[in-house]
Scaffold this motif. Structure first.
Motif, PDB file in Angstrom:
ATOM      1  N   ILE A  17      -0.784 -81.097   4.604  1.00 33.41           N
ATOM      2  CA  ILE A  17      -0.131 -81.654   5.790  1.00 33.41           C
ATOM      3  C   ILE A  17       1.343 -81.836   5.457  1.00 33.41           C
ATOM      4  N   SER A  18       2.178 -80.971   6.026  1.00 33.19           N
ATOM      5  CA  SER A  18       3.610 -81.012   5.728  1.00 33.19           C
ATOM      6  C   SER A  18       4.366 -81.961   6.647  1.00 33.19           C
ATOM      7  N   SER A  19       3.791 -82.268   7.804  1.00 35.74           N
ATOM      8  CA  SER A  19       4.467 -83.174   8.733  1.00 35.74           C
ATOM      9  C   SER A  19       3.429 -83.883   9.586  1.00 35.74           C
ATOM     10  N   LEU A  20       3.563 -85.207   9.704  1.00 35.81           N
ATOM     11  CA  LEU A  20       2.680 -86.018  10.540  1.00 35.81           C
ATOM     12  C   LEU A  20       3.550 -87.082  11.214  1.00 35.81           C
ATOM     13  N   PRO A  21       4.270 -86.699  12.281  1.00 33.63           N
ATOM     14  CA  PRO A  21       5.290 -87.579  12.853  1.00 33.63           C
ATOM     15  C   PRO A  21       4.775 -88.703  13.741  1.00 33.63           C
ATOM     16  N   ILE A  47       2.211 -82.981  16.961  1.00 27.10           N
ATOM     17  CA  ILE A  47       1.784 -84.247  16.360  1.00 27.10           C
ATOM     18  C   ILE A  47       1.412 -84.096  14.884  1.00 27.10           C
ATOM     19  N   ALA A  48       1.260 -82.857  14.423  1.00 24.51           N
ATOM     20  CA  ALA A  48       0.979 -82.638  12.996  1.00 24.51           C
ATOM     21  C   ALA A  48       1.267 -81.178  12.670  1.00 24.51           C
ATOM     22  N   LYS A  49       1.646 -80.945  11.412  1.00 25.88           N
ATOM     23  CA  LYS A  49       1.952 -79.584  10.973  1.00 25.88           C
ATOM     24  C   LYS A  49       1.382 -79.385   9.575  1.00 25.88           C
ATOM     25  N   ILE A  50       0.688 -78.249   9.401  1.00 30.01           N
ATOM     26  CA  ILE A  50       0.106 -77.893   8.111  1.00 30.01           C
ATOM     27  C   ILE A  50       0.939 -76.758   7.509  1.00 30.01           C
ATOM     28  N   ASP A  51       1.143 -76.822   6.199  1.00 32.29           N
ATOM     29  CA  ASP A  51       1.955 -75.816   5.507  1.00 32.29           C
ATOM     30  C   ASP A  51       1.436 -74.412   5.821  1.00 32.29           C
ATOM     31  N   LEU A  70      -1.887 -64.394  14.189  1.00 30.38           N
ATOM     32  CA  LEU A  70      -1.019 -65.237  15.022  1.00 30.38           C
ATOM     33  C   LEU A  70      -1.817 -66.403  15.625  1.00 30.38           C
ATOM     34  N   VAL A  71      -3.060 -66.113  16.010  1.00 29.96           N
ATOM     35  CA  VAL A  71      -3.915 -67.198  16.522  1.00 29.96           C
ATOM     36  C   VAL A  71      -4.181 -68.208  15.413  1.00 29.96           C
ATOM     37  N   GLN A  72      -4.518 -67.710  14.220  1.00 27.16           N
ATOM     38  CA  GLN A  72      -4.752 -68.609  13.090  1.00 27.16           C
ATOM     39  C   GLN A  72      -3.485 -69.396  12.749  1.00 27.16           C
ATOM     40  N   ARG A  73      -2.351 -68.722  12.890  1.00 27.48           N
ATOM     41  CA  ARG A  73      -1.071 -69.411  12.629  1.00 27.48           C
ATOM     42  C   ARG A  73      -0.885 -70.581  13.586  1.00 27.48           C
ATOM     43  N   ASP A  96       0.099 -75.596  13.561  1.00 31.75           N
ATOM     44  CA  ASP A  96       0.903 -76.521  14.358  1.00 31.75           C
ATOM     45  C   ASP A  96      -0.030 -77.192  15.356  1.00 31.75           C
ATOM     46  N   ILE A  97      -0.272 -78.480  15.186  1.00 29.08           N
ATOM     47  CA  ILE A  97      -1.225 -79.210  16.028  1.00 29.08           C
ATOM     48  C   ILE A  97      -0.462 -79.929  17.123  1.00 29.08           C
ATOM     49  N   HIS A  98      -0.786 -79.603  18.365  1.00 29.57           N
ATOM     50  CA  HIS A  98      -0.114 -80.199  19.519  1.00 29.57           C
ATOM     51  C   HIS A  98      -1.084 -81.104  20.278  1.00 29.57           C
ATOM     52  N   ALA A  99      -0.529 -82.094  20.942  1.00 33.84           N
ATOM     53  CA  ALA A  99      -1.352 -83.013  21.732  1.00 33.84           C
ATOM     54  C   ALA A  99      -1.870 -82.284  22.975  1.00 33.84           C
ATOM     55  N   PRO A 100      -3.184 -82.249  23.176  1.00 39.98           N
ATOM     56  CA  PRO A 100      -3.723 -81.558  24.357  1.00 39.98           C
ATOM     57  C   PRO A 100      -3.535 -82.353  25.644  1.00 39.98           C
TER      58      PRO A 100
END
Length: 411
Positions: A71-75, A88-92, A213-216, A220-224
């Motif tokens: 987890i590179s970013s969890l703002p 809301i979250a980003k994985i390396d 690209l889908v896996q990519r 990047d986790i976005h709020a649904p």
């Protein structure tokens, strides 16, 4: 002797005390402590139940991680307000991005080769067509030469060697023409095959690139939905394994979209229906009454401690939902029926005598101040009971009364 005398004295005093208590409590007359009048009132037939506050379907989203990595970013943190689509979250994602770039380079090379193959095909076929035209001309020349040598040979004007040589040249010209035509077919077939192979490779590579690209996008986790973050199950810098360690990474709730579930006993479920008014309270706001209507009744039962319940759902206004919290317990009154302008008395005025409902009507007689009267009752709410038979409007009845008791064992 002193011990026996003490025991007898104690028994005598105890008996006297009990006699005095019973005499004081009961006496020989009815004692009226408080009265009420039979009056017209509005009574609500109610069913009491317990409920719980729950989010509506889609108002609470548990967001899991579909990618494995750091987890590179969890703002965001618990209590933050987020908007739909917000990161809301980003994985390396460096490794998968390298794979994507490699795939794109391969795709560009394949497309270049395809364009090159398509551009060279007309050139090669034109050259081969010219070669065929030349071989056809050579064949015609060889045919004329052979014909002339054949005529001269028949007239004994030429030798056998010259005739054989012209025949050999004719066969050679025919073979070279056939070879040129075969080469043209080979070029066309090879071009078709090469183009098909390259196009298939391009399609397969594009499909694999699209999958990457889908896996990519999983990194990047976005709020649904828009809402409030109610739970964060990991910290920035942790490594997560998709589907194993963190089933739920972040939970988002829309606090303005709540509903209430009422658990109705199977013996009472037949007494309620959709559209009935509901009044309820919660412990944290004991003096405030919330209202709603039954919007749905679930057919699937739920068993708790051996008792079968059915769930009735009450839709909340956004204002009530923002005031309440999920999983709060509610104390519910389901209004089954409202009767207006019916004769009633306070609930405490109706007494049970065996299986009979009775009231004590005030007579005004000093010797017999109250008369026991059997009544028939109707609906009942938290304050009043409907009287269908036995009283008239304005009749005064005892609310609190002490009845005389028969003293047994004492004269």
């Amino acid at each position: 002797m002193k011990k026996v005398f003490a025991v007898l004295l104690a028994c005598t005093l105890l008996g006297a005390g009990v006699f005095a208590f019973l005499s004081k409590r009961g006496g020989s007359k009815i004692q009226i402590l408080e009265t009420v009048k039979a009056e017209k009132a509005t009574i609500e037939d109610q069913l009491l139940a317990t409920g719980i506050v729950k989010p509506v379907v889609g108002a609470k989203i548990e967001i899991g991680a579909r990618a494995t990595g750091l987890i590179s970013s969890l703002p965001v943190k618990v209590g933050d307000r987020v908007e739909g689509g917000q990161l809301i979250a980003k994985i390396d994602s460096r490794e998968i991005e390298r794979n994507i770039e490699t795939m794109r380079v391969s795709l560009r090379i394949m497309k270049t080769n395809l364009e090159k193959e398509k551009s060279l095909f007309p050139v090669n076929t034109d050259l081969q067509h010219k070669n065929i035209e030349k071989r056809e001309a050579d064949l015609r020349l060889a045919e004329r030469n052979y014909g002339r040598q054949k005529m001269l040979h028949d007239q004994n004007a030429s030798t056998d060697e010259k005739l054989d040589q012209s025949l050999h040249e004719l066969k050679l010209a025919q073979a070279e023409l056939d070879s040129a035509k075969t080469e043209l077919i080979r070029i066309r077939t090879s071009h078709t095959n090469d183009v098909q192979v390259l196009e298939n490779q391009i399609k397969e590579t594009e499909s694999r690139l699209q999958e990457l690209l889908v896996q990519r996008s999983y990194y990047d986790i976005h709020a649904p939905i828009s809402g409030v973050v109610t739970q964060v199950a990991a910290d920035e810098g942790e490594t997560i394994v998709a589907g194993l360690q963190v089933a739920n990474l972040i939970t988002i709730l829309q606090p303005e979209r709540l509903e209430m579930w009422i658990y109705v006993d199977e013996t009472d479920i037949g007494k309620i229906k959709e559209g009935m008014k509901v009044v309820y309270t919660v412990d944290t706001y004991p003096k405030r009454k919330f209202e709603g209507k039954i919007s749905r009744i679930y057919l699937e039962p739920e068993t708790k401690e051996g008792i079968v319940y059915y769930t009735a759902v009450i839709t909340m206004t956004s204002e009530d939902a923002l005031l309440l919290k999920t999983d709060m317990t509610t104390h519910v009154r389901i209004i089954r029926e409202v009767k207006e302008n019916v004769l009633s008395v306070k609930n405490g005025a109706v007494k049970w005598d065996g299986a009979e409902s009775v009231v004590y009507k005030i007579t005004g007689d000093k010797k017999n101040p109250a008369e026991r009267i059997s009544v028939k009752t109707g609906v009942k709410d938290e304050n009043n009971t409907e009287i269908t038979e036995g009283l008239n409007e304005g009749d005064e009845v005892a609310l609190k009364i002490i009845l005389p008791e028969k003293r047994q064992g004492f004269n």
